[in-house]
Structures are given as structure tokens and as C-alpha cells.
Scaffold this active site. Structure first.
Site, short mmCIF file in Angstrom:
data_model
loop_
_atom_site.label_atom_id
_atom_site.label_comp_id
_atom_site.label_asym_id
_atom_site.label_seq_id
_atom_site.Cartn_x
_atom_site.Cartn_y
_atom_site.Cartn_z
N GLY A 83 0.82 -1.21 0.00
CA GLY A 83 0.00 0.00 0.00
C GLY A 83 0.85 1.26 0.00
O GLY A 83 1.99 1.24 0.47
N VAL A 84 0.29 2.32 -0.54
CA VAL A 84 0.95 3.63 -0.56
C VAL A 84 -0.04 4.67 -0.04
O VAL A 84 -1.22 4.66 -0.44
CB VAL A 84 1.42 4.01 -1.99
CG1 VAL A 84 2.04 5.40 -2.00
CG2 VAL A 84 2.40 2.98 -2.53
N ARG A 90 2.32 8.92 -7.01
CA ARG A 90 3.08 9.43 -8.16
C ARG A 90 4.48 9.91 -7.77
O ARG A 90 5.01 10.86 -8.32
CB ARG A 90 2.31 10.55 -8.86
CG ARG A 90 1.00 10.08 -9.48
CD ARG A 90 0.24 11.21 -10.14
NE ARG A 90 -0.20 12.19 -9.17
CZ ARG A 90 -1.29 12.07 -8.42
NH1 ARG A 90 -2.07 11.01 -8.54
NH2 ARG A 90 -1.63 13.01 -7.56
N GLY A 92 6.87 7.29 -7.18
CA GLY A 92 7.70 6.11 -7.39
C GLY A 92 7.79 5.19 -6.19
O GLY A 92 8.64 4.28 -6.18
N VAL A 93 6.93 5.38 -5.19
CA VAL A 93 7.02 4.57 -3.98
C VAL A 93 6.71 3.11 -4.27
O VAL A 93 7.46 2.20 -3.87
CB VAL A 93 6.08 5.12 -2.88
CG1 VAL A 93 6.06 4.19 -1.67
CG2 VAL A 93 6.51 6.53 -2.46
N LEU A 94 5.61 2.85 -4.99
CA LEU A 94 5.25 1.47 -5.28
C LEU A 94 6.32 0.80 -6.14
O LEU A 94 6.72 -0.33 -5.86
CB LEU A 94 3.90 1.41 -5.99
CG LEU A 94 3.43 0.01 -6.40
CD1 LEU A 94 3.29 -0.89 -5.19
CD2 LEU A 94 2.13 0.09 -7.18
N ARG A 95 6.79 1.48 -7.14
CA ARG A 95 7.80 0.89 -8.02
C ARG A 95 9.07 0.55 -7.23
O ARG A 95 9.67 -0.51 -7.43
CB ARG A 95 8.12 1.85 -9.17
CG ARG A 95 9.09 1.25 -10.18
CD ARG A 95 9.33 2.19 -11.36
NE ARG A 95 10.24 1.59 -12.31
CZ ARG A 95 9.89 0.76 -13.27
NH1 ARG A 95 8.61 0.42 -13.40
NH2 ARG A 95 10.78 0.25 -14.10
N TYR A 123 -0.55 -4.77 -11.19
CA TYR A 123 0.62 -5.63 -11.08
C TYR A 123 1.15 -6.19 -12.39
O TYR A 123 2.23 -6.77 -12.42
CB TYR A 123 0.33 -6.75 -10.09
CG TYR A 123 0.18 -6.22 -8.68
CD1 TYR A 123 1.30 -5.91 -7.92
CD2 TYR A 123 -1.07 -5.98 -8.13
CE1 TYR A 123 1.19 -5.37 -6.65
CE2 TYR A 123 -1.20 -5.45 -6.85
CZ TYR A 123 -0.07 -5.15 -6.11
OH TYR A 123 -0.18 -4.62 -4.86
N PHE A 411 -4.35 -14.17 1.52
CA PHE A 411 -3.22 -13.95 2.43
C PHE A 411 -2.90 -12.48 2.42
O PHE A 411 -2.23 -11.85 2.04
CB PHE A 411 -2.00 -14.81 2.06
CG PHE A 411 -1.57 -14.77 0.61
CD1 PHE A 411 -0.62 -13.88 0.18
CD2 PHE A 411 -2.14 -15.62 -0.32
CE1 PHE A 411 -0.21 -13.84 -1.15
CE2 PHE A 411 -1.75 -15.61 -1.65
CZ PHE A 411 -0.78 -14.73 -2.05
#
Length: 411
Positions: A83-84, A90, A92-95, A123, A411
Site C-alpha cells: 500500500g501507498v 506518483r 515512485g514509492v510502489l515501483r 501488477y 493472504f
């Protein structure tokens, strides 16, 4: 202030998980759910992104073993708790989380990563492909009859406390692993997941109930865990049976359990979700339309070590194909691979300079990996390209499985 990514420390868990709840809408989980997930979290496999004292990004994984075609149980990272915070979109945290996580999974020697997606659009760009689907049913027991196989009447059914029956149910579950790809072997602690039964999770239904199917010698050969949701209107009762789990080792036990659920007093609907798409109940019911079958995506599969993953499973037919694989996010998988399978359990996947027979991305390999989605169907969508005549049919037959892969729980 610069953002900092680091491995989770045990004393940071509550702040980390508070962030995750916020990222998923801000509705607190029940204390029972939170306690269970805290006990299951593997801090050394969990990442947090911090902005000062605030956690603004998270990703974790569980140390899973996943059944694959042929019966092997293969190490796999069960990706979860991603999660972010809405304040840090926008950036780049998830990447960056996905980059670090897949690098760590590779370094740990796990050939696969799997997840369930809260948003399916996210994903694919990280190389995950849909590997399994799940079936949901709302069966109208006033208009459906069951045809049961010989031996069904010989099965003894017994209502038991779910906790007291846990060891027997786990033995049944473990016995089914080798026969159906996509099932996680239950690591210590995970046996508690199906028993999670907080009052706030029931939505007006009863506490969790369990019925076991036994042979004459008392051996447990199947079980169903369920809740009953009473309801009434002007005409009388309108109750529902909500099925959480149903597993059985033979057709008679399976049919006996479904028949039991169909005949619970004051109920007229049996509702089951997260079932395998080839569930035997589809062939027991007299009217499949009145069962209202629906499917949706379930487990997403990512090949982290392509060669090791493809060699870990068996193939249903001989094949000798060269795959040109595109994998921009994990470039160590990109390039040409020769897959040679004898159709009897032995497969080799090695780098090659030979001309490619098929072109596809790692997403399509993830989708086909567990045997439930054919390469032929992906080719029909333009996602697999045949470069040698006959190669598509050859590879598709080899990858296809006899039973649908299935993820029995989240899970």
C-alpha cells in the site's frame, strides 16, 4: 525530507499496519484479525517507506510453499500488505517497493512470487499474470436437486467444534496439495486463518460451524466449515448457508458434505465463494443456471527465476520449444530459453541462441505456469506469438493441467 525505505522492525509493526489500513480505506480491522496478521507477519521480509516518523508505503511477503503441476511444492514469496499513502502518490514509492522486493526474493532463492490483487490493473507492469480464477455460487436449494454417487449414504457426518477438528481438517487439506496446483502448504500458524471468526466479520451470520465426513473406522475424509445466516420475511424463513471451506478426499464424501449443506433447516440458498472453477458440485446439481456461477481473478503469478520455476513443475506432454521472453522489470529473465520436457516429469530450461519458436512476456508465462490458462488462449488475444508452425500447440498442451489450479484462501 527524503523518503527512507527499510526493513520493518518488530516495534514498528503497529504504525506500519495503521498505514496499511489507511491505504485500504481506513476501516479498522477487528482485533482478532489484527492479532493474527501481526503473528504471521515476517518482519525480515517486510518493507516500509518512511517520511520522517510516518509510514507512507509498505510491502511484505510470506515464506510460502506452493503446489505446482506434477505435485511438487515449490518455494514462493506470498506478496502481501502492499500500500501507498494517498499523500505520496506518483512519487515512485510502489515501483521502488516492487523493485526491492523482487530483488530480495531472487537473492533468497525463491523462483516464484504470488499475490492476490486488490486492483488488478496494478501488477501487470511488474510481471505478474493471472494464474488462477475462483468460482462463486449462489445455489437455490428450492429449485436444485443433487445427484450423488454410490457410497454417499455410507459416509458418516458429524458436527464438531471447528477448533477441535482442526488437526483432522489439516490432514485432509495436506493430502489434497499434490493433486491441485496453486494451493499453499500451510506453514505453522496459517492453520488459524480458516478459523478466524470475529463477531464483526459475520455480517449477521452464526459463529463458524464445522461438519466432518468420516468412514466407518472414524477416519476423517472431508470437512465443511460454514455459517448460517437466518432471515425472515412475510412468507417465512429465507436463510442462507455461507460456505467458507469444503474439502474432501473422495467423491462420496464431497457429495455427502454438499447434500448436508443443501438440507439445513430454514435455509434456501447455499452461497460459496473462492471455489475451484472445476468444482465437482457443478456436476452434482440438477440446474447449473440456478447455481448462478460466476468467476473472477484470484492468484497472480510472477516467475522470479524463470529457469528454476519452469524446471520445478512437470508437463503433460513432451515439448521442445525455444521461448523468447520479454521481462523489462526483471531483465535477468529476458532473452531466449529452450524448454525441453519429456512429458514424464523431467524438464530442462536453459539459455540458448537458437531461433525462437514463441514470443511472449513473463506475464503470459506466469498465467500459464499453473496449468489453468492455455498459451493458445493467450495467443488468441495476441499475447503469445508463434514463430514456428506447430510450436504453439506443442507448448500449450505441455503447460496445460488436468485440474484447474486453485487458491483456497487469501493472504
Amino acid at each position: 525530507m527524503a523518503l527512507e525505505m527499510r526493513v520493518l522492525q518488530a516495534d514498528e509493526w503497529d504504525v506500519w499496519y495503521d498505514h496499511l489500513e489507511l491505504a485500504f480505506g481506513g476501516v479498522p480491522e477487528t482485533p482478532q484479525e489484527r492479532k493474527l496478521y501481526k503473528s504471521l507477519t515476517e518482519a525480515e521480509r517486510s518493507l516500509g517507506v518512511w517520511d520522517g516518523d510516518s509510514c507512507v508505503g509498505s510491502a511484505g511477503s510470506f515464506d510460502f510453499r506452493l503446489s505446482v503441476p506434477g505435485g511438487a511444492v515449490v518455494p514462493a514469496a506470498g506478496v502481501t500488505m502492499v500500500g501507498v499513502s494517498p499523500t505520496h502518490r506518483r512519487r515512485g514509492v510502489l515501483r521502488s517497493l516492487m523493485r526491492r522486493q523482487l530483488d530480495d526474493i531472487r537473492a533468497g532463492g525463491e523462483p516464484l512470487a504470488v499475490l492476490t490483487a486488490s486492483d488488478p490493473a496494478i501488477y501487470g507492469r511488474f510481471g505478474y499474470g493471472i494464474g488462477t480464477y475462483a468460482l462463486s455460487l449462489d445455489m437455490d436449494t428450492t429449485r436444485i436437486r443433487l445427484s450423488v454417487p454410490p457410497g454417499t449414504d455410507e459416509v458418516r457426518l458429524r458436527l464438531v467444534d471447528p477448533q477441535q477438528a482442526l488437526a483432522d481438517c489439516e490432514r485432509v487439506y495436506a493430502a489434497l496439495l499434490a493433486g491441485r496446483p496453486g494451493m499453499p502448504a500451510r506453514r505453522p500458524g496459517w492453520e488459524r486463518m480458516p478459523l478466524l471468526d470475529a463477531p464483526g466479520m459475520r455480517d449477521g451470520a452464526s459463529p463458524l460451524k464445522c461438519v466432518v465426513a468420516e468412514r466407518e473406522d472414524g477416519e476423517v475424509v472431508g470437512y465443511a466449515r460454514y455459517r448460517v445466516k437466518p432471515d425472515w420475511d412475510f412468507t417465512g424463513s429465507d436463510g442462507k448457508v455461507e460456505v467458507n471451506d469444503l474439502d474432501a478426499l473422495d467423491p462420496a464424501a464431497c457429495a455427502a458434505l454438499w447434500r448436508y449443506l443443501f438440507e439445513i433447516d430454514l435455509t434456501w440458498t447455499v452461497r460459496a465463494s473462492r471455489r475451484p472453477v472445476d468444482d465437482p458440485v457443478l456436476h452434482l446439481v440438477s440446474d447449473v443456471r440456478r447455481s448462478r456461477p460466476r468467476t473472477r481473478d484470484s492468484l497472480y503469478v510472477r516467475l522470479v527465476d524463470l529457469s528454476a520455476a519452469l524446471e520445478a513443475r512437470t508437463y503433460g506432454a513432451p515439448a521442445d520449444v525455444v521461448l523468447e521472453v520479454e521481462d523489462a522489470f526483471c531483465p535477468w529473465n529476458a532473452g531466449r530459453w529452450r524448454l525441453v520436457a519429456d512429458g514424464k516429469g523431467v524438464a530442462r530450461c536453459t539459455r540458448t541462441e537458437e531461433p525462437a519458436d514463441l514470443e511472449l512476456s513473463v506475464r503470459e508465462l506466469g498465467s500459464a505456469y499453473l496449468g489453468g490458462i492455455t498459451l493458445t488462449s493467450l495467443a488468441a488475444a495476441g499475447l503469445v506469438r508463434e514463430l514456428r508452425a506447430g510450436a504453439l500447440t506443442e507448448a500449450s498442451r505441455a503447460f496445460a493441467g488436468d485440474v484447474a489450479p486453485w487458491l483456497p484462501h487469501g493472504f
